[in-house]
Design an enzyme around this catalytic site. Structure first.
Site, short mmCIF file in Angstrom:
data_model
loop_
_atom_site.label_atom_id
_atom_site.label_comp_id
_atom_site.label_asym_id
_atom_site.label_seq_id
_atom_site.Cartn_x
_atom_site.Cartn_y
_atom_site.Cartn_z
N LYS A 9 46.26 43.82 51.07
CA LYS A 9 47.24 42.79 50.69
C LYS A 9 48.30 42.60 51.78
O LYS A 9 48.39 43.41 52.73
CB LYS A 9 47.87 43.19 49.35
CG LYS A 9 46.86 43.23 48.19
CD LYS A 9 47.56 43.49 46.87
CE LYS A 9 46.56 43.51 45.73
NZ LYS A 9 47.24 43.62 44.41
N TYR A 49 43.11 34.58 41.30
CA TYR A 49 43.69 35.37 40.22
C TYR A 49 43.77 34.59 38.90
O TYR A 49 44.56 34.96 38.02
CB TYR A 49 45.08 35.87 40.62
CG TYR A 49 45.05 37.11 41.51
CD1 TYR A 49 44.55 38.32 41.03
CD2 TYR A 49 45.55 37.08 42.80
CE1 TYR A 49 44.53 39.46 41.83
CE2 TYR A 49 45.54 38.22 43.61
CZ TYR A 49 45.02 39.41 43.11
OH TYR A 49 45.01 40.54 43.89
N PHE A 57 53.48 37.99 35.20
CA PHE A 57 53.65 38.24 36.64
C PHE A 57 52.81 37.31 37.51
O PHE A 57 52.76 37.47 38.72
CB PHE A 57 53.33 39.70 36.96
CG PHE A 57 51.95 40.16 36.54
CD1 PHE A 57 50.84 39.88 37.30
CD2 PHE A 57 51.79 40.87 35.36
CE1 PHE A 57 49.56 40.30 36.92
CE2 PHE A 57 50.52 41.30 34.95
CZ PHE A 57 49.41 41.01 35.74
N ARG A 85 37.41 51.85 43.52
CA ARG A 85 38.54 51.92 42.58
C ARG A 85 39.12 53.33 42.56
O ARG A 85 40.34 53.52 42.48
CB ARG A 85 38.11 51.45 41.19
CG ARG A 85 37.91 49.94 41.17
CD ARG A 85 37.69 49.40 39.79
NE ARG A 85 38.90 49.36 38.99
CZ ARG A 85 39.83 48.43 39.07
NH1 ARG A 85 39.74 47.46 39.96
NH2 ARG A 85 40.88 48.45 38.27
N THR A 91 46.72 51.17 39.53
CA THR A 91 47.44 49.93 39.90
C THR A 91 48.92 50.21 40.18
O THR A 91 49.49 49.69 41.14
CB THR A 91 47.32 48.90 38.74
OG1 THR A 91 45.93 48.70 38.46
CG2 THR A 91 47.96 47.58 39.11
N ARG A 102 46.71 53.90 47.28
CA ARG A 102 48.00 53.47 46.71
C ARG A 102 49.02 54.60 46.68
O ARG A 102 50.22 54.37 46.89
CB ARG A 102 47.77 52.87 45.33
CG ARG A 102 47.16 51.47 45.42
CD ARG A 102 46.68 50.99 44.08
NE ARG A 102 46.25 49.60 44.09
CZ ARG A 102 45.41 49.10 43.18
NH1 ARG A 102 44.93 49.87 42.21
NH2 ARG A 102 45.06 47.83 43.24
P1 CMP Z 1 45.12 43.69 41.59
O1 CMP Z 1 44.11 44.78 41.54
O2 CMP Z 1 45.17 42.86 42.81
O3 CMP Z 1 44.91 42.73 40.33
C1 CMP Z 1 45.95 42.03 39.72
C2 CMP Z 1 47.28 42.37 40.29
O4 CMP Z 1 48.38 42.01 39.52
C3 CMP Z 1 47.40 43.87 40.40
O5 CMP Z 1 46.55 44.35 41.42
C4 CMP Z 1 48.89 44.05 40.65
O6 CMP Z 1 49.23 43.96 42.02
C5 CMP Z 1 49.44 42.83 39.93
N1 CMP Z 1 50.20 43.28 38.76
C6 CMP Z 1 49.73 43.95 37.71
N2 CMP Z 1 50.72 44.21 36.84
C7 CMP Z 1 51.85 43.68 37.40
C8 CMP Z 1 53.20 43.63 36.99
N3 CMP Z 1 53.60 44.17 35.83
N4 CMP Z 1 54.07 43.02 37.80
C9 CMP Z 1 53.65 42.46 38.98
N5 CMP Z 1 52.37 42.47 39.40
C10 CMP Z 1 51.49 43.10 38.62
#
Ligand code: CMP
Length: 141
Positions: A9, A49, A57, A85, A91, A102
């Site tokens: 990213k 997305y 969000f 993963r 996440t 991460r």
């Molecule tokens: P990703 O795996 O790219 O898939 C969806 C993305 O949404 C996730 O990673 C996060 O970066 C983002 N995301 C998920 N939850 C939140 C949140 N509460 N606030 C902001 N971004 C979020």
């Protein structure tokens, strides 16, 4: 053999972490089948997305994903979706296990450095969004 889709990213690219993350990917046994640096448009981020379009969000996520260049890749390994993963970690970086991408690099749940497909079906959809079949040049035989 299975394929998954990865994004480093904008926060990862901006902080010069591409090489370190590729090193972790290859060291985990994932093969880089194709890769390129792109700068997503807002519209591409919204389309990519779209599954999250009703989440609070969504706007912030799309703003972030088009805020700078990203590196998209196709990765191949036995069980590649789960393997990547596991390597990414949770996440929310606060919950990510030691040794994951991460845990090492992500700064927040929004700016969490990497994306990886969450299923084989989504991997096929996401790979198709960014790569033509002819670009998947380094597939293991
Ligand atoms: P990703 O795996 O790219 O898939 C969806 C993305 O949404 C996730 O990673 C996060 O970066 C983002 N995301 C998920 N939850 C939140 C949140 N509460 N606030 C902001 N971004 C979020």
């Amino acid at each position: 053999m299975e394929m998954t889709f990865s994004i480093i990213k904008p926060d990862g690219v901006r902080r010069n972490l591409v090489g370190k993350i590729f090193n972790m990917i290859e060291s985990a046994g994932l093969r880089i089948v194709a890769t390129k640096m792109i700068h997503m448009s807002r519209r591409e981020a919204e389309q990519f997305y779209a599954v999250h379009k009703d989440r609070p969000f969504f706007g912030e996520l799309c703003d972030f994903m088009c805020s700078g260049p990203v590196v998209v890749s196709a990765l191949q390994a036995p069980d590649a979706v789960t393997k990547y993963r596991d390597l990414m970690g949770a996440t929310d970086p606060k919950k990510a296990a030691q040794g994951t991408i991460r845990a090492a690099f992500a700064e927040s749940i929004g700016e969490n450095t990497v994306h990886g497909s969450d299923s084989k079906d989504n991997a096929a959809i996401e790979l198709g969004f960014f790569f033509a079949g002819t670009e998947l040049v380094n597939r293991a035989r």
